[in-house]
Design a protein around this motif. Structure first.
Motif, PDB file in Angstrom:
ATOM      1  N   GLU A  93       6.510   9.956  -1.478  1.00 32.66           N
ATOM      2  CA  GLU A  93       7.754   9.860  -2.231  1.00 32.66           C
ATOM      3  C   GLU A  93       8.627   8.807  -1.555  1.00 32.66           C
ATOM      4  N   GLU A  94       9.658   8.364  -2.237  1.00 32.40           N
ATOM      5  CA  GLU A  94      10.567   7.386  -1.656  1.00 32.40           C
ATOM      6  C   GLU A  94      11.291   7.980  -0.452  1.00 32.40           C
ATOM      7  N   TYR A  95      11.503   7.159   0.556  1.00 31.44           N
ATOM      8  CA  TYR A  95      12.176   7.606   1.784  1.00 31.44           C
ATOM      9  C   TYR A  95      13.535   8.219   1.476  1.00 31.44           C
ATOM     10  N   ALA A  96      14.309   7.567   0.624  1.00 27.78           N
ATOM     11  CA  ALA A  96      15.662   8.052   0.325  1.00 27.78           C
ATOM     12  C   ALA A  96      15.631   9.437  -0.296  1.00 27.78           C
ATOM     13  N   ARG A  97      14.612   9.706  -1.105  1.00 31.49           N
ATOM     14  CA  ARG A  97      14.518  11.019  -1.764  1.00 31.49           C
ATOM     15  C   ARG A  97      14.136  12.099  -0.748  1.00 31.49           C
ATOM     16  N   LEU A  98      13.228  11.764   0.163  1.00 28.87           N
ATOM     17  CA  LEU A  98      12.799  12.736   1.168  1.00 28.87           C
ATOM     18  C   LEU A  98      13.875  12.992   2.216  1.00 28.87           C
ATOM     19  N   HIS A  99      14.834  12.092   2.320  1.00 27.31           N
ATOM     20  CA  HIS A  99      15.887  12.215   3.338  1.00 27.31           C
ATOM     21  C   HIS A  99      17.269  12.285   2.687  1.00 27.31           C
ATOM     22  N   ALA A 100      17.345  13.043   1.593  1.00 25.55           N
ATOM     23  CA  ALA A 100      18.599  13.144   0.840  1.00 25.55           C
ATOM     24  C   ALA A 100      19.481  14.297   1.314  1.00 25.55           C
ATOM     25  N   GLY A 101      19.085  14.942   2.411  1.00 26.52           N
ATOM     26  CA  GLY A 101      19.892  16.032   2.940  1.00 26.52           C
ATOM     27  C   GLY A 101      19.637  17.370   2.293  1.00 26.52           C
ATOM     28  N   ILE A 102      18.520  17.510   1.545  1.00 25.49           N
ATOM     29  CA  ILE A 102      18.235  18.770   0.860  1.00 25.49           C
ATOM     30  C   ILE A 102      17.018  19.481   1.441  1.00 25.49           C
ATOM     31  N   GLY A 103      16.322  18.853   2.375  1.00 24.29           N
ATOM     32  CA  GLY A 103      15.104  19.436   2.919  1.00 24.29           C
ATOM     33  C   GLY A 103      15.267  20.161   4.234  1.00 24.29           C
ATOM     34  N   GLY A 104      16.515  20.302   4.695  1.00 26.68           N
ATOM     35  CA  GLY A 104      16.738  21.000   5.954  1.00 26.68           C
ATOM     36  C   GLY A 104      16.030  20.314   7.108  1.00 26.68           C
ATOM     37  N   ASP A 105      15.567  21.129   8.057  1.00 25.73           N
ATOM     38  CA  ASP A 105      14.893  20.587   9.246  1.00 25.73           C
ATOM     39  C   ASP A 105      13.588  19.878   8.907  1.00 25.73           C
ATOM     40  N   ASN A 106      13.017  20.162   7.734  1.00 18.32           N
ATOM     41  CA  ASN A 106      11.758  19.506   7.373  1.00 18.32           C
ATOM     42  C   ASN A 106      11.915  17.998   7.249  1.00 18.32           C
ATOM     43  N   GLU A 107      13.126  17.538   6.927  1.00 13.52           N
ATOM     44  CA  GLU A 107      13.336  16.096   6.832  1.00 13.52           C
ATOM     45  C   GLU A 107      13.075  15.411   8.176  1.00 13.52           C
ATOM     46  N   LYS A 108      13.380  16.123   9.262  1.00 19.63           N
ATOM     47  CA  LYS A 108      13.147  15.558  10.587  1.00 19.63           C
ATOM     48  C   LYS A 108      11.659  15.484  10.909  1.00 19.63           C
ATOM     49  N   LEU A 109      10.841  16.228  10.165  1.00 17.84           N
ATOM     50  CA  LEU A 109       9.408  16.292  10.438  1.00 17.84           C
ATOM     51  C   LEU A 109       8.595  15.419   9.490  1.00 17.84           C
ATOM     52  N   ALA A 110       9.268  14.624   8.669  1.00 15.47           N
ATOM     53  CA  ALA A 110       8.550  13.810   7.694  1.00 15.47           C
ATOM     54  C   ALA A 110       7.794  12.675   8.376  1.00 15.47           C
ATOM     55  N   PHE A 111       6.582  12.413   7.887  1.00 18.04           N
ATOM     56  CA  PHE A 111       5.838  11.223   8.290  1.00 18.04           C
ATOM     57  C   PHE A 111       6.303  10.070   7.399  1.00 18.04           C
ATOM     58  N   ASN A 112       6.893   9.053   7.999  1.00 13.29           N
ATOM     59  CA  ASN A 112       7.405   7.919   7.238  1.00 13.29           C
ATOM     60  C   ASN A 112       6.430   6.745   7.283  1.00 13.29           C
ATOM     61  N   ILE A 113       6.442   5.939   6.235  1.00 11.79           N
ATOM     62  CA  ILE A 113       5.487   4.838   6.087  1.00 11.79           C
ATOM     63  C   ILE A 113       6.221   3.511   6.271  1.00 11.79           C
ATOM     64  N   LEU A 114       5.736   2.706   7.185  1.00 12.53           N
ATOM     65  CA  LEU A 114       6.361   1.422   7.499  1.00 12.53           C
ATOM     66  C   LEU A 114       6.336   0.499   6.271  1.00 12.53           C
ATOM     67  N   ARG A 115       7.450  -0.177   6.042  1.00 13.39           N
ATOM     68  CA  ARG A 115       7.495  -1.157   4.961  1.00 13.39           C
ATOM     69  C   ARG A 115       6.412  -2.219   5.157  1.00 13.39           C
ATOM     70  N   ARG A 116       5.820  -2.662   4.075  1.00  8.89           N
ATOM     71  CA  ARG A 116       4.805  -3.691   4.160  1.00  8.89           C
ATOM     72  C   ARG A 116       5.461  -5.063   4.360  1.00  8.89           C
ATOM     73  N   GLY A 117       4.799  -5.912   5.109  1.00 11.94           N
ATOM     74  CA  GLY A 117       5.231  -7.290   5.231  1.00 11.94           C
ATOM     75  C   GLY A 117       6.298  -7.561   6.268  1.00 11.94           C
ATOM     76  N   LEU A 118       6.654  -6.562   7.094  1.00 16.54           N
ATOM     77  CA  LEU A 118       7.665  -6.794   8.123  1.00 16.54           C
ATOM     78  C   LEU A 118       7.040  -7.562   9.297  1.00 16.54           C
ATOM     79  N   ASP A 119       7.708  -8.618   9.729  1.00 20.31           N
ATOM     80  CA  ASP A 119       7.228  -9.316  10.921  1.00 20.31           C
ATOM     81  C   ASP A 119       7.926  -8.734  12.157  1.00 20.31           C
ATOM     82  N   ALA A 120       7.543  -9.208  13.318  1.00 12.12           N
ATOM     83  CA  ALA A 120       8.071  -8.647  14.565  1.00 12.12           C
ATOM     84  C   ALA A 120       9.584  -8.765  14.638  1.00 12.12           C
TER      85      ALA A 120
END
Length: 418
Positions: free
Chosen positions: A37-64
């Motif tokens: 799901e979109e990062y903003a949706r998973l971290h909208a403040g409605i998931g309680g402590d589970n939001e802190k446990l989310a596995f997030n996916i790095l944006r594609r195409g980011l350089d150093a």
């Protein structure tokens, strides 16, 4: 995260098939949503402590350089994440497909979720949730349908004697208000109250004082917890609920809970439904707005599932509030308690063949048995036949036959592997 050997996988699928069948029998329809799901949706403040446990996916195409520039801002580094529950995806699903769904939508979701849990016994970073939800019904009928379906499912899994602890977040708020806790301190107060069954009234009062909660409110709460009480048995209903609450809880909340009990009792043809009002049941998810419940079984001390009403969540995606309530069975917790025989399974046969049997004969013989409805595995004979058959039996095979060159369909004599 775990691997499952064939026997374990087969047992899990048997349990899942029963759960699916019972849910469907109660009028729920299965859907599927993406694992991300979109990062903003998973971290909208409605998931309680589970939001802190989310596995997030790095944006594609980011350089150093871009990664260094965004190092202090997770939202700049990631745009997606693995779902940590099935409720947030359902809210997004409903907001997206509302026009294609019935006015009251009853959904099934059975799928894995991911949380970055600390590796300790009984906790997994990938696990299966079995959710049923009703969207679009604000009445007690929705909770009653979920509870009846969940209890029926446990009974079908041969886990008789389950019960449901039930409360309402509005009753909790009214109780805290009656004792005098300030609104801004209530989230922390609820965290402490949730420990009542572990640390007792004295421990709860002590921790609340350590938190710096309003002293007069803590005193009033402690007095309520330690008040003299009669020990007569009260079935679930208005008398049980009112006895467990302080004065001042709204009649509307009590009436809603009573209505749930009456509907569950009617559905199960019971005078006394397997419901227990627990005024200190909290459940930590931040999106609960009303009724909350947990599934209990006498064989274990922990809950086997739970859920509640989350009337405000879908409105965040849709722009208008839609009533919603869900119940989740903790699959990983119940699967080890269930001992279902594979009663409806097809005959499972191992054909143990000699090295010189032509491949065409083997495949033809196997095809003939499969066409008759059997499950068939080909195994070349080994010196340790006993070990071969033991492995096959562990994988669910119930018979074997020795196959020599020239064997026909009528030739193999089926024998038990043990």
């Amino acid at each position: 995260m775990r691997d499952f050997l064939p026997a374990d996988k087969a047992r899990r699928e048997r349990v899942l098939s029963v759960i699916r069948e019972r849910y469907r029998a109660h009028g729920f329809d299965e859907i599927e949503t993406p694992v991300v799901e979109e990062y903003a949706r998973l971290h909208a403040g409605i998931g309680g402590d589970n939001e802190k446990l989310a596995f997030n996916i790095l944006r594609r195409g980011l350089d150093a350089e871009a990664i260094r520039a965004a190092a202090e801002d997770p939202a700049a580094l990631t745009d997606l994440g693995l779902r940590y529950d099935l409720t947030v995806p359902l809210a997004r699903f409903y907001a997206t497909h509302r026009a294609e769904l019935p006015t009251v939508f009853r959904s099934i979701q059975i799928a894995p979720v991911w949380r970055a849990e600390r590796p300790q016994k009984g906790r997994y970073r990938q696990f299966v949730q079995c959710d049923i939800d009703i969207i679009g019904d604000e009445t007690a009928r929705a909770e009653a349908e979920l509870i009846v379906a969940s209890l029926d499912t446990l009974a079908a899994l041969e886990l008789e004697g389950a019960s449901v602890r039930i409360n309402d977040r509005r009753a909790l708020d009214a109780m805290l208000d009656a004792f005098g806790f300030a609104v801004d301190e209530r989230p922390g107060v609820l965290i402490t109250i949730d420990k009542l069954d572990k640390i007792g009234p004295a421990g709860v009062a002590a921790e609340l004082r350590e938190r710096g909660a309003t002293a007069a409110a803590v005193d009033a709460f402690e007095a309520f917890l330690t008040r003299p009480q009669t020990r007569e048995y009260l079935p679930f209903g208005e008398a049980q609920i009112r006895k467990a609450l302080p004065e001042g809880v709204g009649a509307e909340v009590i009436a809603h809970l009573v209505g749930i009990g009456e509907a569950v009792a009617a559905a199960r043809a019971e005078i006394d439904p397997p419901l227990v009002f627990d005024p200190f049941l909290v459940r930590g998810m931040g999106y609960y707005t009303g009724t909350i419940f947990e599934l209990a079984h006498p064989s274990v001390s922990y809950s086997l599932g739970g859920g509640g009403r989350y009337d405000g969540m879908i409105g965040r995606f849709l722009g208008q509030d839609v009533p919603a309530v869900g119940f989740s069975i903790g699959f990983e917790r119940i699967v080890d308690l269930v001992a279902l025989a594979d009663a409806g399974a097809a005959p499972a046969v191992v054909l143990v063949h000699d090295r010189d049997v032509p491949v065409a004969e083997l495949v033809a013989l196997k095809a003939a048995l499969v066409a008759e409805g059997s499950r068939v595995r080909l195994e070349r004979r080994t010196k340790n036949l006993k070990a071969l058959l033991a492995r096959a039996e562990a994988d669910g095979y119930t018979a074997f036959a020795s196959v020599a060159a020239g064997a026909t369909r009528e030739a193999p004599e089926l024998k038990p592997p043990g």
